[in-house]
Design a protein around this motif. Sequence first.
Motif, short mmCIF file in Angstrom:
data_model
loop_
_atom_site.label_atom_id
_atom_site.label_comp_id
_atom_site.label_asym_id
_atom_site.label_seq_id
_atom_site.Cartn_x
_atom_site.Cartn_y
_atom_site.Cartn_z
N GLY A 163 0.82 -1.21 0.00
CA GLY A 163 0.00 0.00 0.00
C GLY A 163 0.85 1.25 0.00
N ASP A 164 0.21 2.41 0.02
CA ASP A 164 0.91 3.68 0.06
C ASP A 164 0.08 4.70 0.83
OD1 ASP A 164 -1.11 4.44 -1.73
OD2 ASP A 164 0.17 4.21 -3.49
N GLN A 165 0.51 5.95 0.81
CA GLN A 165 -0.18 6.98 1.56
C GLN A 165 -1.63 7.13 1.12
OE1 GLN A 165 1.17 11.02 1.02
NE2 GLN A 165 0.75 11.59 3.16
N ARG A 166 -1.89 6.90 -0.16
CA ARG A 166 -3.27 7.02 -0.64
C ARG A 166 -4.17 5.96 0.00
NH1 ARG A 166 -5.98 9.73 -4.37
NH2 ARG A 166 -7.91 8.80 -5.14
N THR A 167 -3.62 4.81 0.33
CA THR A 167 -4.41 3.78 1.02
C THR A 167 -4.97 4.34 2.32
OG1 THR A 167 -2.95 2.08 0.08
CG2 THR A 167 -4.36 1.43 1.91
N GLU A 287 -6.58 1.76 11.79
CA GLU A 287 -7.71 1.01 11.23
C GLU A 287 -7.23 -0.06 10.27
OE1 GLU A 287 -11.70 1.62 8.48
OE2 GLU A 287 -11.20 3.15 9.97
N LEU A 288 -6.32 0.32 9.38
CA LEU A 288 -5.80 -0.63 8.39
C LEU A 288 -5.18 -1.84 9.08
CD1 LEU A 288 -5.10 -1.24 5.39
CD2 LEU A 288 -2.95 -0.01 5.80
N ASP A 304 -6.71 -4.11 -1.79
CA ASP A 304 -7.92 -4.23 -2.61
C ASP A 304 -9.18 -3.95 -1.80
OD1 ASP A 304 -6.43 -4.89 -4.84
OD2 ASP A 304 -6.64 -7.06 -4.56
N VAL A 305 -9.18 -4.35 -0.53
CA VAL A 305 -10.33 -4.06 0.34
C VAL A 305 -10.55 -2.56 0.44
CG1 VAL A 305 -11.08 -4.08 2.76
CG2 VAL A 305 -10.24 -6.17 1.70
N VAL A 306 -9.46 -1.82 0.67
CA VAL A 306 -9.57 -0.37 0.82
C VAL A 306 -9.94 0.28 -0.51
CG1 VAL A 306 -8.31 1.74 1.37
CG2 VAL A 306 -7.99 -0.32 2.77
N ARG A 310 -14.68 -1.80 0.53
CA ARG A 310 -15.41 -2.97 1.02
C ARG A 310 -15.83 -2.85 2.49
NH1 ARG A 310 -11.83 -7.99 -0.77
NH2 ARG A 310 -13.19 -9.02 0.76
N THR A 311 -15.39 -1.80 3.18
CA THR A 311 -15.84 -1.59 4.56
C THR A 311 -16.73 -0.36 4.68
OG1 THR A 311 -13.88 -0.28 5.15
CG2 THR A 311 -13.74 -2.67 5.47
#
Length: 388
Positions: A163-167, A287-288, A304-306, A310-311
């Motif tokens: 992931g990255d900061q955008r995640t 949270e992640l 992919d969830v983020v 999907r939450t």
Amino acid sequence: MTEPVHVSGVGMTRFGKHPDRTLKDLAGEALDAVFEDAGLKPVDLDVAYCANSVAGIVTGQEAIRGQTVLHPYGIGGLPVFNVENACASSSSAVHLAWQAVMSGTADTALVLGFEKLHHQDRAVSYRALASAVDVEVHPPGEGSPFLRHAAEAAEAYLARIGGDQRTLAQIAAKSHHHSSLNPYAQYREPYTAEEILASPSVGGGLTRLMCAPIGDGAAALLLSRQPGHGGRPAVRIASTVVGSAHPHRTDVPPIAERVATLAFGAAGLAPGDVDVVELHDTTAFNELRLYEELGLFAPDELVDVVAGDRTKLGSAGPVVNPSGGLVSRGHPVGATGAAQLVELVWQLRGDAGERQVEGARIALAQNGGGRVGHETAALAVTLLERSL
């Protein structure tokens, strides 16, 4: 067979900065709401558990915080216990109240979480938050050990999962969208991921809109063997487990995973059974990471969830932090754990309005606070179930 313990009433204030309101005033609003919701009166109480973390630093009130806020309301004579356990204070109070009702030593128990964290001198608020560590290891004045740890850990964790900061910005955007639907939230404005990335940096890839704000508020629950009144769906506590930092963190799973495993086992449930979650997102990164530690998602699917929301409300779920979470509903620390459970009771009853998770039957709350060694000092996981 052991009788179930129900949440027979809930109530809370709007979270936010309330410079003109006192602890007694905030507590009184939550008490009015919880007794009205339950159809009960103060005389029906057998015991009260009052949770607060930092009033001693922010307001100067120590020792008898619960008694001082209950007395003007006319509640007294009964046992009153003051519970201080960092950000996990009111979820710890719920655990103790559940024990009292489950054991039969009380028929009806009050849990009241309240906090005045906002102060005209921001240094006072920061000092209060920074006190929830071992001060011999982290002396006052070093800055926030919590933000520093989160910033350092986020970089390594994002690299591990791809992931990255955008995640992180996408998680925060989801939370701010949810809080825009919550009349009890401190922040009511939705923000895009781009706006969140553009907000001021607090270090290590975290921006201000990815982090919980300072605020005030109160939340209350009544626990009872009776399910409540008005023909509403009954909500019972399926399990509640509280744990503390392990002295040998490298030899055991993370504390959230350990406590969640015990809570699921006690309830006879699994992560896949959960429909709605309120978790302790002091930052979007927390949270992640908790998605994995609570067993909600595998690490190789987190990005992919983020990205797929999907939450988020309207997804297959589990929906996470429909209240907006700490990041945008707010985090008056002594009230946070109780507020999580208030939100989840509303969700399981079908009373959450625009942020309702349709068909929610099983709910999970995770609330942690403080830091000792390499771990959260105190952490609670509570599972709630709606009666069919």
